[in-house]
Design an enzyme around this catalytic site. Structure first.
Site, PDB file in Angstrom:
ATOM      1  N   CYS A   1      -2.757  34.118   9.239  1.00 34.94           N
ATOM      2  CA  CYS A   1      -2.513  34.783  10.521  1.00 34.94           C
ATOM      3  C   CYS A   1      -2.114  33.782  11.596  1.00 34.94           C
ATOM      4  CB  CYS A   1      -3.754  35.559  10.937  1.00 34.94           C
ATOM      5  SG  CYS A   1      -4.295  36.658   9.634  1.00 34.94           S
TER       6      CYS A   1
ATOM      7  N   GLY B   1       2.033   4.953  -0.538  1.00 40.08           N
ATOM      8  CA  GLY B   1       1.367   6.229  -0.798  1.00 40.08           C
ATOM      9  C   GLY B   1       2.408   7.263  -1.189  1.00 40.08           C
TER      10      GLY B   1
ATOM     11  N   GLU C   1       0.823  -1.210   0.000  1.00 39.82           N
ATOM     12  CA  GLU C   1       0.000   0.000   0.000  1.00 39.82           C
ATOM     13  C   GLU C   1       0.859   1.263   0.000  1.00 39.82           C
ATOM     14  OE1 GLU C   1      -2.165  -0.398   3.669  1.00 39.82           O
ATOM     15  OE2 GLU C   1      -3.390  -2.059   2.957  1.00 39.82           O
TER      16      GLU C   1
HETATM   17  C1  PLP Z   1      -1.259   6.123   5.193  1.00 35.09           C
HETATM   18  C2  PLP Z   1      -1.328   4.680   4.940  1.00 35.09           C
HETATM   19  C3  PLP Z   1      -0.601   4.110   3.893  1.00 35.09           C
HETATM   20  C4  PLP Z   1       0.364   4.902   3.041  1.00 35.09           C
HETATM   21  O1  PLP Z   1       1.448   5.346   3.783  1.00 35.09           O
HETATM   22  P1  PLP Z   1       2.691   6.019   3.041  1.00 35.09           P
HETATM   23  O2  PLP Z   1       3.634   6.325   4.143  1.00 35.09           O
HETATM   24  O3  PLP Z   1       2.193   7.249   2.366  1.00 35.09           O
HETATM   25  O4  PLP Z   1       3.237   5.032   2.088  1.00 35.09           O
HETATM   26  C5  PLP Z   1      -0.758   2.764   3.651  1.00 35.09           C
HETATM   27  N1  PLP Z   1      -1.596   2.007   4.412  1.00 35.09           N
HETATM   28  C6  PLP Z   1      -2.300   2.529   5.436  1.00 35.09           C
HETATM   29  C7  PLP Z   1      -3.193   1.650   6.220  1.00 35.09           C
HETATM   30  C8  PLP Z   1      -2.194   3.876   5.736  1.00 35.09           C
HETATM   31  O5  PLP Z   1      -2.881   4.375   6.759  1.00 35.09           O
END
Ligand code: PLP
Length: 415
Positions: free
Chosen positions: A343, A276, A274
């Site tokens: 601000c 990101g 996963e």
């Molecule tokens: C935020 C998150 C990701 C992605 O994390 P990165 O550090 O952006 O790779 C993957 N899995 C879960 C469950 C997350 O909460």
């Protein structure tokens, strides 16, 4: 900078488009993404995983613009979502429901029902009560919910405390010691189908060793479950791989994945990841204009038209982003505080930056593709920035700038 954000004849370009042209056409502040950079970062994963039974589920929360999601969907990626809203986004972007996993500690009944009817790949369940609710919702729809349990391996990801998620004191997942009992309960529930196990130990990890540590703990649990008649079909190792913001040693995707693939070799387990930040972070920049310069006795302030509402990471985590002039000057630099118009004294984008700038100059806040626009707000009634995606020599508006009228339209006076 990188191959996709580069200087050409004294002008900063994204792929073949000068950022100055983008500022002229779409105004500032404005997020700019490179399609080729997005594809290249996904390909790093796909290349390492060639021939492996694996699925890359991009973590939508890092950057949820549907054009970004669509670039990944077209290359076969799946998605990791954390809300019904993100599920709608993924579907709008052309995602295959069978490649969607649903994470998050607080899934509502409505979100569960929507995801069940959509037919997603898996619910990443984070607590025993969530499991019971999911069983009830699935039962009421006459469906079976495929689940994975998010297990907290209790490893130290050695990252910022706000983005470390795999320790006992975090709100995420179920304790390692409790997982076995919850799996037994899940296996006994009529509307639940136990399919996998998942973890996510933190974000911006620069040392890959905690991933292998977490995997070892999950594998021993998988073996313990198998010995008791509960067979898992997939293992989801979450996201968290870090990127270079300043001068960090960015781990390669291979150095992260190879130790994991070695441990998993010979096991009939599908691997889900996963990522990101790693897929989008260095594929985006925030384009801003220096509006006013306020040189002072103690500090020089450059007041730019982007602010903490556009990019919260510096204010929130004291995070570093490189700040580079779009058309560099050859005059001597001074030291500037790069601040926004909000601000709050915490409204800064960078401290002590040596830059040669004049009023009206454009600056690019680099590495802003992840947790940038996605974490933006309307604080100070600032309409959110536009988003532009560059594809070769073309720039496409993928989210137009909000207007103040649109913000006010949601509100009403008392009768
Ligand atoms: C935020 C998150 C990701 C992605 O994390 P990165 O550090 O952006 O790779 C993957 N899995 C879960 C469950 C997350 O909460």
């Amino acid at each position: 900078m990188n191959a996709f954000f580069h200087l050409d004849k004294g002008h900063l370009h994204v792929e073949s488009v000068p950022l100055r042209d983008i500022a002229e056409r779409f105004k500032t502040p404005c997020y700019v993404y490179s399609r080729a950079a997005l594809e290249a970062s996904l390909d790093e994963f796909l290349n390492e995983l060639a021939g492996v039974n694996a699925l890359v589920c991009y973590a939508v929360k890092a950057n949820s613009n549907i054009a970004v999601l669509n670039v990944f969907a077209r290359r076969g990626a799946g998605f990791d979502i954390v809300s019904g809203g993100e599920l709608k986004r993924a579907l709008a972007a052309g995602a295959d429901p069978k490649k969607i996993v649903f994470s998050g500690v607080g899934k509502s009944t409505e979100e569960m029902a929507f995801a069940l009817k959509t037919g997603i790949l898996c619910f990443n369940v984070e607590s025993a009560p969530e499991l019971e609710r999911l069983n009830d919702v699935a039962g009421s729809l006459g469906l079976k919910a495929p689940i994975s349990l998010r297990v907290n391996p209790n490893v130290d990801a050695k990252t910022h405390p706000y983005i470390s998620t795999g320790l006992k004191e975090n709100k995420f997942g179920v304790a390692y010691e409790e997982a076995f009992g919850i799996y037994q309960r899940a296996a006994a529930l009529p509307n639940i189908e136990v399919t996998g196990i998942d973890c996510h130990i933190g974000s911006q990890l620069l040392d890959p060793s905690p991933f292998a540590e977490a995997l070892d703990k999950l594998l021993s649990l998988i073996d313990q479950l198998a010995a008791n008649g509960i067979t898992l079909h997939h293992i989801d190792l979450g996201g968290g791989l870090g990127i270079r913001y300043q001068d960090e040693d960015e781990p390669t995707v291979g150095s992260y994945l190879q130790p994991l693939l070695q441990r998993l070799a010979g096991r009939p387990l599908k691997i889900i990841l996963e990522p990101g930040r790693r897929l989008v972070g260095n594929a985006g920049a925030l384009l801003t204009k220096a509006d006013f310069l306020k040189p002072g006795e103690v500090k020089n302030f450059a007041i730019v038209d982007a602010a903490m509402n556009d990019l919260a990471r510096p204010a929130l985590y004291d995070a570093w982003h490189d700040i580079v002039p779009v058309v560099p000057r050859d005059t001597a630099p001074s030291i500037w505080e790069i601040v926004g118009p909000i601000c709050e004294s915490g409204d800064f984008l960078g401290h002590n930056r040596p830059l040669a700038i004049e009023p009206g100059d454009l600056l690019a806040i680099m590495s802003a593709g992840a947790y940038g626009m996605a974490m933006s707000s309307n604080y100070n009634t600032r309409p959110r920035a536009a988003e532009v995606m560059v594809d070769g020599d073309q720039a496409h508006l993928v989210r137009r700038r909000e207007t103040v009228e649109e913000l006010l339209a949601l509100e009403s006076l008392l009768p």
